[in-house]
Motif scaffolding. Structure first.
Motif, short mmCIF file in Angstrom:
data_model
loop_
_atom_site.label_atom_id
_atom_site.label_comp_id
_atom_site.label_asym_id
_atom_site.label_seq_id
_atom_site.Cartn_x
_atom_site.Cartn_y
_atom_site.Cartn_z
N PHE A 193 68.05 1.20 24.99
CA PHE A 193 69.23 0.80 25.08
C PHE A 193 69.48 -0.47 25.90
O PHE A 193 69.81 -1.46 25.62
CB PHE A 193 70.49 1.96 25.36
CG PHE A 193 71.52 1.38 25.62
CD1 PHE A 193 72.67 1.12 24.75
CD2 PHE A 193 71.97 1.06 27.10
CE1 PHE A 193 74.11 0.51 25.13
CE2 PHE A 193 73.37 0.60 27.26
CZ PHE A 193 74.17 0.38 26.31
N PHE A 194 69.00 -0.41 27.04
CA PHE A 194 69.03 -1.46 27.76
C PHE A 194 68.06 -2.67 27.60
O PHE A 194 68.45 -3.71 27.79
CB PHE A 194 68.67 -0.88 29.57
CG PHE A 194 69.86 -0.16 30.07
CD1 PHE A 194 70.62 -0.99 30.75
CD2 PHE A 194 69.65 1.12 30.07
CE1 PHE A 194 71.90 -0.16 31.21
CE2 PHE A 194 70.63 1.90 30.80
CZ PHE A 194 71.79 1.05 31.21
N ASN A 195 66.84 -2.24 27.03
CA ASN A 195 66.13 -3.31 26.45
C ASN A 195 66.59 -4.19 25.20
O ASN A 195 66.25 -5.14 24.99
CB ASN A 195 64.76 -2.63 26.02
CG ASN A 195 63.73 -2.42 27.29
OD1 ASN A 195 64.30 -2.63 28.09
ND2 ASN A 195 62.82 -1.69 27.06
N PHE A 214 74.36 0.17 21.22
CA PHE A 214 74.54 1.69 21.35
C PHE A 214 73.96 2.36 20.12
O PHE A 214 73.05 3.49 20.35
CB PHE A 214 75.72 2.12 21.61
CG PHE A 214 76.09 3.68 21.78
CD1 PHE A 214 75.58 4.54 22.82
CD2 PHE A 214 76.38 4.40 20.36
CE1 PHE A 214 75.87 5.83 22.68
CE2 PHE A 214 76.65 5.68 20.65
CZ PHE A 214 76.22 6.51 21.65
N PRO A 215 73.96 2.03 18.82
CA PRO A 215 73.25 2.44 17.83
C PRO A 215 71.87 2.48 17.85
O PRO A 215 71.58 3.42 16.92
CB PRO A 215 73.98 1.55 16.61
CG PRO A 215 74.88 0.84 17.01
CD PRO A 215 74.82 0.64 18.63
N VAL A 216 71.11 2.03 18.81
CA VAL A 216 69.82 1.89 18.60
C VAL A 216 69.37 3.57 19.12
O VAL A 216 68.23 4.04 18.56
CB VAL A 216 69.15 1.01 19.72
CG1 VAL A 216 69.31 1.38 21.13
CG2 VAL A 216 67.43 0.86 19.30
N VAL A 217 70.13 4.22 19.73
CA VAL A 217 69.63 5.61 20.16
C VAL A 217 69.48 6.50 19.12
O VAL A 217 69.18 7.38 19.12
CB VAL A 217 70.65 6.06 21.26
CG1 VAL A 217 70.39 5.20 22.57
CG2 VAL A 217 72.09 5.98 20.86
N LEU A 218 70.52 6.04 18.11
CA LEU A 218 70.82 6.95 16.79
C LEU A 218 69.49 7.15 15.85
O LEU A 218 69.29 7.90 15.18
CB LEU A 218 71.93 6.62 16.09
CG LEU A 218 73.24 6.69 16.72
CD1 LEU A 218 74.52 6.42 15.73
CD2 LEU A 218 73.45 8.07 17.38
#
Length: 313
Positions: free
Chosen positions: A86-88, A145-149
């Motif tokens: 997320f942070f990257n 945020f969607p990357v975590v999904l």
């Protein structure tokens, strides 16, 4: 762990250390400036935030390289992997937009036109910059945020730490997401950078023609300062295009399930976050002067000794 992984980890850590030093220096200079004057110019605030985000990017990618190349994600768990990714995405994309806003702010400061909208923006530039920063942060958080999904460690996989995107199950969604991410955080900022820089270059060319008729020392010094700013912005844009071009091609390959190139996007990101402070340091007078003082703390004493030698001999 293969020899190639060791080489990649070594190269990445060297770039990260180099970038951390540059971004820490920029952050320190403007922090001391704020402490002294209790205010920062709009472009100084943007540059300082760029340095802070670059520093966070480098630390985040240092953690990523260690987990990814040393296969340590099984010890940290899926949640840590999601937070790092997320942070990257959030921090580098924020830096890209801040770079675009830096070009825009310099365009506002240098270019002189009598358009009403342009003049109003100039009068309220500090407020505009705060709004741009807040809007950028909200946009990049929403897009990151969607990357975590899409991240899920596959316990049954033979290569757990490198096979974590669920693209095989959600190929269409992943492709749409990466395309939207590239458009909103690479293409649009690049357009803003190019338009702003082109405006500065056109104005400087016209200004140089007028200067040929009325040449004064003050106008010459201003023109030189503006020219150095234009060169600095063009160098930032060139670095961004080189790194973003790599990232775009890698994003498309990841979307189709090719994970071997994940390191390439990480390397291109840390190269940008480490290269941009060098360009900013060379192109910004305040940073350049502070760096000169750091290298030669007794510059005044050296100048005095040279004068004394000239008088004696």
């Amino acid at each position: 762990m293969a020899d190639a992984d060791i080489v990649q980890l070594g190269v990445a850590m060297i770039i990260i250390v180099f970038g951390c030093l540059g971004n820490m220096f920029i952050t320190l200079v403007f922090s001391l400036e704020y402490r002294r004057s209790q205010t920062l110019q709009p472009y100084e605030l943007i540059v300082m935030l760029m340095a802070v985000c670059n520093l966070g990017t480098e630390l985040g990618y240092a953690a990523f390289f260690i987990l990814y190349l040393l296969d340590l994600c099984t010890y940290t768990g899926e949640t840590v992997y999601k937070i790092i990714h997320f942070f990257n995405i959030f921090l580098p994309k924020t830096v890209i937009w801040l770079t675009a806003w830096l070009c825009f702010v310099y365009c506002m400061k240098i270019v002189k036109v009598n358009w009403k909208i342009f003049l109003r923006l100039k009068q309220k530039l500090s407020l505009v910059v705060y709004c741009m920063i807040i809007g950028t942060l909200l946009l990049t958080i929403l897009l990151s945020f969607p990357v975590v999904l899409f991240i899920k460690l596959k316990v049954n996989s033979t290569n757990i730490c490198r096979d974590y995107y669920t693209v095989n199950e959600e190929k269409e969604l992943t492709f749409i997401y990466t395309s939207l991410l590239s458009f909103l955080t690479s293409f649009l900022p690049l357009v803003l950078m190019l338009v702003s820089s082109l405006g500065i270059i056109i104005f400087l060319c016209q200004h140089t023609r007028h200067m040929g008729k009325n040449v004064t020392p003050t106008s010459t010094s201003h023109s030189d300062a503006h020219t150095s700013v234009a060169i600095m912005l063009l160098c930032l844009i060139a670095l961004f295009i080189a790194c973003a071009g790599t990232a775009l091609s890698v994003n498309l390959q990841i979307a189709t399930g090719q994970f071997d190139v994940q390191v390439a996007i990480a390397l291109s990101t840390i190269i940008y976050s480490s290269g941009s402070p060098v360009i900013l340091l060379i192109g910004t007078v305040k940073l350049r002067n502070n760096f000169s003082k750091l290298l030669c703390p007794n510059q005044k004493l050296l100048n005095y000794m040279k004068r004394l030698e000239n008088l004696l001999y």
